[in-house]
Design an enzyme around this catalytic site. Structure first.
Site, PDB file in Angstrom:
ATOM      1  N   HIS A 185       1.283  -2.831   7.209  1.00  0.00           N
ATOM      2  CA  HIS A 185       0.102  -2.035   7.152  1.00  0.00           C
ATOM      3  C   HIS A 185       0.573  -0.543   7.585  1.00  0.00           C
ATOM      4  CE1 HIS A 185      -3.761  -0.440   8.949  1.00  0.00           C
ATOM      5  NE2 HIS A 185      -3.830  -0.123   7.512  1.00  0.00           N
TER       6      HIS A 185
HETATM    7 CA    CA Z   1       1.817  -0.813   3.123  1.00  0.00          CA
END
Ligand code: CA
Ligand code: V1S
Ligand code: ZN
Length: 402
Positions: A185
């Site tokens: 992320h």
């Molecule tokens: Ca990513």
């Protein structure tokens, strides 16, 4: 030699400094800056430098980094030494800024300040090449360090070159879209622009018992719905083993709609290569062609495009991927287009050709698919899973439409 020509009607620029490649995080550490040397050797070996403007970038200055980072944190990075004596004396700051533990994610190594300023220098120069109109696509493979926070290192990232580049682009463009195809992320970039509607962040990543643990389906921006950043963080959490066709379908559907509704004036694409099958840390099952087709899709929108590196822990695959994506940026076809591996071998005059021997060189740049599919329990997405994930993203995008 391979008849490489400049793309017609637009300019691609390549920003790098070979000194970055000499830095070492430590022998057990997965981040290997020499993967950048391997990448550059392939890019040059294929003659792609004839298709681009080449720039050997200068290191960024302390004041450039201070546009986002805290001064005390930068002073720490600038003056900390790797020897035990100094580290003992600075234990409190080490704990505060880099979270020490046995296998440290963010070790203090020799030349750390040079490393961070060189990586950032290349990315900032690339951003400037776009904002000045010199380039249509600018590439900085040493950048893409998406976890670094204002006053903290995280996940192998000390300075967030992406945030600094986007801040620079915001001086020239009203809206900037950030897209992140690293398997992790893009938390540092999301956090930095959480409260603004001028930057939309879109990250595709593995979610669930995986670093950094953020980027869940409901993480869409501030929850006060009147706040400017509400709905401008878009996350696509995915499971182990997602493959080319499922990832490709979702990527096109969600990225396409995001561009349609957000109407960015420039795009920053983090091309982390740890989303490939066979990566030492990643858990996805993409091949190089599918990863590259995401780049191709974004490029087809004809907006100023900043292409950055990021993760990627199986160095030969990283080099192949970023070389292929450099070729995509330049409109050069290095691989065959029949869905199989390229028939073009790593050229003989690439000094590091030997590094590719026994790693599928005979099968060419795009790497044989069989060799990179190593996951034992890949999740198979059903049509319904994919439709649901896409529907949730499109639902979020409806809030910013119009
Ligand atoms: Ca990513
Ligand atoms: N996954 C993973 C992983 N492996 C390591 C690691 C392994 C050996 C070492 F000598 C040092 C570190 N760290 C992690 C992850 C961080 C992944 C960062 C990805 C960066 C990026 O690709 O997105 C962008 C460049 N860290 C963790 O999982 C955290 C811990 C939870 C476990 C590992 N220890 C070292 C720290 C705490
Ligand atoms: Zn990553």
């Amino acid at each position: 030699q391979l008849g490489i020509e400049r793309p017609q009607g637009y300019t691609v620029s390549f920003h790098y400094n070979p000194k970055v490649e000499q830095h070492h995080f430590g022998s057990k550490h997965p981040m290997k800056p020499w993967r950048l040397q391997l990448t550059k050797q392939l890019v040059f070996g294929y003659g792609l430098h004839y298709a681009m403007d080449l720039n050997e970038s200068l290191p960024a200055e302390h004041r450039d980094l201070a546009e986002f980072h805290d001064n005390d944190y930068l002073n720490f990075l600038q003056y900390i030494k790797s020897d035990d004596q100094t580290q003992k004396r600075h234990q409190e700051e080490l704990n505060r800024y880099v979270f020490t533990d046995e296998f440290n994610d963010c070790p203090i190594f020799d030349g750390i300040w040079d490393y961070v300023t060189l990586c950032t220098g290349a990315t900032l120069e690339a951003a400037h090449a776009l904002s000045s109109g010199e380039s249509n696509i600018a590439i900085s493979w040493s950048g893409g360090l998406h976890h670094a926070k204002k006053r903290q290192a995280s996940g192998f990232c000390y300075v967030n070159d992406i945030v600094l580049a986007i801040q620079h682009l915001l001086q020239s463009y009203t809206r900037v879209l950030y897209i992140d195809i690293d398997v992790h992320h893009g938390d540092g970039v999301e956090a930095a622009f959480f409260n603004t509607d001028r930057v939309m962040t879109l990250s595709y990543h593995k979610y669930g018992e995986f670093f950094p643990g953020t980027g869940g389906p409901d993480d869409s921006g501030p929850k006060g719905f009147e706040e400017p950043g509400a709905y401008f963080s878009l996350n696509v959490p995915l499971e182990d083993g997602i493959d080319d066709s499922d990832y490709g379908w979702l990527f096109r559907k969600v990225t396409g709609k995001t561009i349609e509704v957000f109407k960015p004036e420039a795009i920053v694409l983090q091309c982390g290569a740890d989303s490939l099958g066979g990566d030492r840390l990643g858990k996805f099952n993409l091949n190089i062609k599918a990863h590259g087709s995401c780049v191709e899709y974004v490029k087809s929108r004809n907006l100023p495009l900043l292409m950055l590196g990021g993760g990627g822990y199986t160095p030969r695959n990283v080099a192949r991927t970023w070389c292929h994506e450099t070729a995509v940026a330049c409109n050069v076809q290095l691989g065959s287009d029949d869905g199989r591996a390229s028939s073009i071998e790593i050229p003989n005059f690439v000094p590091y050709r030997a590094a590719f021997e026994g790693a599928g060189n005979g099968n060419g740049l795009l790497y044989p698919e069989l060799n990179i599919r190593k996951l034992q329990h890949p999740k198979t997405y059903t049509r319904e899973d994919l439709e649901n994930t896409a529907a949730r993203c499109l639902e979020q995008l409806r809030h910013i439409e119009g």
